[in-house]
Scaffold this active site. Structure first.
Site, PDB file in Angstrom:
ATOM      1  N   SER A   3       1.006  -1.143   0.047  1.00  0.00           N
ATOM      2  CA  SER A   3       0.020   0.157  -0.106  1.00  0.00           C
ATOM      3  C   SER A   3       0.916   1.406   0.057  1.00  0.00           C
ATOM      4  O   SER A   3       2.119   1.112   0.388  1.00  0.00           O
ATOM      5  CB  SER A   3      -0.868  -0.076   1.375  1.00  0.00           C
ATOM      6  OG  SER A   3      -0.096   0.533   2.303  1.00  0.00           O
ATOM      7  N   ASP A   4       0.547   2.296  -0.399  1.00  0.00           N
ATOM      8  CA  ASP A   4       0.781   3.696  -0.185  1.00  0.00           C
ATOM      9  C   ASP A   4       0.904   3.720   1.432  1.00  0.00           C
ATOM     10  O   ASP A   4      -0.032   3.287   2.105  1.00  0.00           O
ATOM     11  CB  ASP A   4       0.301   4.756  -0.930  1.00  0.00           C
ATOM     12  CG  ASP A   4       1.460   6.152  -1.160  1.00  0.00           C
ATOM     13  OD1 ASP A   4       2.344   6.016  -0.354  1.00  0.00           O
ATOM     14  OD2 ASP A   4       1.360   6.679  -2.109  1.00  0.00           O
ATOM     15  N   CYS A   5       1.617   4.765   1.855  1.00  0.00           N
ATOM     16  CA  CYS A   5       1.807   4.840   3.374  1.00  0.00           C
ATOM     17  C   CYS A   5       0.664   5.371   4.163  1.00  0.00           C
ATOM     18  O   CYS A   5       0.332   6.668   3.927  1.00  0.00           O
ATOM     19  CB  CYS A   5       3.188   5.489   3.728  1.00  0.00           C
ATOM     20  SG  CYS A   5       4.481   4.682   3.006  1.00  0.00           S
ATOM     21  N   SER A  64      -2.399   4.101   3.290  1.00  0.00           N
ATOM     22  CA  SER A  64      -3.563   3.897   2.328  1.00  0.00           C
ATOM     23  C   SER A  64      -4.896   3.225   2.971  1.00  0.00           C
ATOM     24  O   SER A  64      -5.838   3.599   2.761  1.00  0.00           O
ATOM     25  CB  SER A  64      -3.059   3.156   1.003  1.00  0.00           C
ATOM     26  OG  SER A  64      -2.632   4.041   0.229  1.00  0.00           O
TER      27      SER A  64
END
Ligand SMILES: *[C@@H]1O[C@H](CO)[C@@H](O)[C@H](O)[C@H]1NC(C)=O
Length: 585
Positions: A288-290, A292
């Site tokens: 995931s993006d941080c 997300s």
């Protein structure tokens, strides 16, 4: 850059404080000879990576497993497994934007290559590959020294469709074909995957998908729903990601914060499991993006409980959470039967197998194929020369016409003002808010460069005398107090004038989109005033990530030359034989 939620962080800190092994790259040298686990199957290098991963995962408790689902993965001391920080960055050189990389000690800096939007303009795939290779040497050297991980969340291959996007600078631009070639070449250089799957580094193509808005008007990336047709996804937004996975064989893909057509990308089973894993055949992990997952739960209210958010993302195909969410709610999600233990095992199989391919369970790295790399392989003359070469190949010459004599109106007239000639252009005025640029030249997701050369210092190597008058106090160049008159005076008395104008991270950045494409504040006024007064030829150098509307300068016959240099990191050099180029000698 992540968002940090205080509550989750506190929870995570209290959890990790109970773990005797702090998460760091260094402590991940598992399976060292003579260690307690060295005879177990997961330490056996003759077995396939996935079999080794399966063996390790089968030995873990549920509590241990969920603490491996996050970037700040806890150690399992009873098995001799150290903690590991998954989050390192190497967009255009080893970067300390993520916590996995720490400069200092024997590694004070690393070679900084030009920001990606610039190197992309070289249209040179072998250059991109060479940059990836240089970065991989420096990254491995830092890993061996305990100062970096081996999993790098680069490159960013989002399509730069909206030219106001603050992160466009990180990307290879708006063209799906060039972005694809860039992705394949850079990942190839970084990973140097062996035929049997072993990796030098693990790259990650991000952020899947249709992400080109950070903060615009009332909308930000944490709430944005990109409404995109299937054709636009297939023909444009997903093209570089497909190339990255199928041809680049990247070991990871990162999903984004935004929704696409009403579904958060990190909870979209069609995207992750369906497209990335099944159709394209990702051999690696999806991250995931941080924060997300936290974002689609807390900001987008996509699920009603945190455990449902865990289930939504893991069912969709997420393997690793950048952020603490899965570590905090993973166990309760299993207890509440939102997910099964088998779901957790399947995710860990994907992450741990990549660690196996990287040799992280092969004991001390010194004995491995990259064990010889150390401090003397970082900031080497060869890498510095490659960075200079990349900066030189990044320069785009937009205009080069003859300069009209003062007071007369003359159009384009053959022989351009470039290259400047040191014998004739002895006194050079260097003007503009980037005249003394250092950090502004580096762009975002940078590290600590080995050294800087400012534009003024670069010009000084060629001119007999340099007169520096910025004319703007900063890039914003706002208000009546700007020292424009002094810059005009300098230009009036110099044999040539170089104006270094453009943008910086206060104008275009992660979390900050522009509202238009003009130069900020009074920069255009400065450029026109200087051009009007200049005794000698005027060269406009534009330093920015995103595009700038420079019609006024294109149409001004007194501005003899315009070059776009992106964010070249290095310093300006005016060479007799090479138009305007950048260097760091
Ligand atoms: C691409 O870059 C490499 C490395 O700098 C260089 O040797 C080569 O000549 C470049 N190719 C072109 C077409 O400019």
């Amino acid at each position: 850059m992540p968002r940090r939620r205080a509550l989750l962080l506190l929870l995570l800190l209290s959890m990790s404080s109970s773990s005797p092994t702090p998460a760091s790259a260094r402590s991940a040298f598992a399976c060292a000879a003579g260690g307690s686990s060295s005879s177990l199957p997961f330490c056996r290098r003759s077995l396939p990576a996935r079999s080794r991963a399966r063996d390790l995962v089968s030995r873990l408790t549920r509590a241990e497993k969920v603490r491996l689902l996050v970037n700040n993965a806890a150690g399992v001391p009873r098995l001799g497994v150290g903690g590991y920080e998954w989050w390192s960055e190497a967009l255009h050189g080893v970067s300390d934007t993520g916590p996995g990389v720490r400069f200092g000690g024997e590694f004070p800096g690393a070679t900084a290559f030009p920001q990606v939007i610039g190197t992309a303009a070289s249209l040179n795939a072998s250059l991109w590959d060479l940059i990836g290779r240089a970065v991989s040497d420096e990254a491995r050297a830092m890993y061996n020294g305990g100062r970096a991980g081996l999993t790098f969340w680069s490159p960013n291959v989002n399509i730069f469709r909206d030219p106001r996007w603050g992160r466009g600078q990180e990307t290879p631009g708006e063209d799906p074909t060039i972005s694809s070639r860039y992705a394949v070449s850079y990942v190839h250089g970084l990973q140097q995957q062996q035929p049997h799957g072993d990796l030098k580094l693990a790259a990650c193509c991000k952020h899947f998908t249709a992400y080109d808005l950070d903060s615009w008007g009332p909308t930000d990336r944490y709430h944005f729903n990109a409404v995109v047709s299937l054709q636009d996804l297939e023909d444009t937004f997903n093209v570089p990601f497909r190339a990255c996975v199928t041809h680049g064989r990247a070991a990871a893909v990162m999903c984004s914060y935004n929704q696409v057509n009403g579904v958060p990308t990190c909870a979209d089973e069609t995207f992750l499991r369906g497209t990335v894993r099944s159709r394209w055949g990702l051999d690696g992990y999806i991250v995931s993006d941080c924060d997300s997952v936290d974002v689609f739960f807390n900001d987008q209210h996509y699920t009603s409980t945190p455990e449902d958010a865990v289930a939504a993302t893991m069912r969709a195909g997420l393997d690793l959470d950048c952020g603490p969410f899965l570590a905090v709610y993973g166990e309760s999600a299993v207890a509440k039967r939102k997910i099964a233990d088998a779901d957790v095992d399947a995710a860990l199989l994907n992450t741990v197998a990549v660690q196996m391919r990287l040799g992280m369970f092969d004991g001390e790295p010194a004995a491995g194929p990259y064990g010889h790399l150390g401090p003397r392989h970082v900031c080497t003359p060869a890498h510095q020369e490659l960075a200079l070469d990349a900066a030189r190949q990044s320069v785009v010459l937009l205009k080069n016409i003859g300069q009209p004599p003062r007071g007369k109106h003359v159009g384009s007239s053959g022989g351009g003002v470039l290259p400047l000639r040191p014998a004739a252009h002895r006194v050079v005025a260097v003007v503009g808010p980037h005249a003394d640029a250092t950090v502004a030249m580096i762009g975002n997701y940078a590290g600590k460069p080995c050294r800087y050369t400012t534009p003024v210092q670069g010009v000084a190597r060629y001119a007999t005398r340099v007169v520096r008058q910025a004319g703007c106090a900063d890039v914003a160049c706002a208000g009546s107090q700007q020292p424009i008159a002094a810059a005009v005076d300098a230009a009036r008395n110099a044999d040539a004038t170089v104006v270094v104008a453009g943008l910086d991270q206060k104008v275009e950045a992660e979390g900050l989109d522009r509202s238009g494409l003009m130069l900020p504040g009074r920069q255009a006024e400065l450029i026109s005033a200087v051009a009007m007064a200049s005794k000698g030829p005027v060269v406009l150098v534009l330093m920015s990530g995103g595009p700038i509307d420079i019609a006024f300068a294109k149409n001004d016959p007194r501005i003899g030359a315009i070059t776009v240099v992106g964010l070249p990191w290095t310093g300006l050099v005016v060479r007799p034989s090479l138009d305007v180029i950048f260097g760091h000698q």
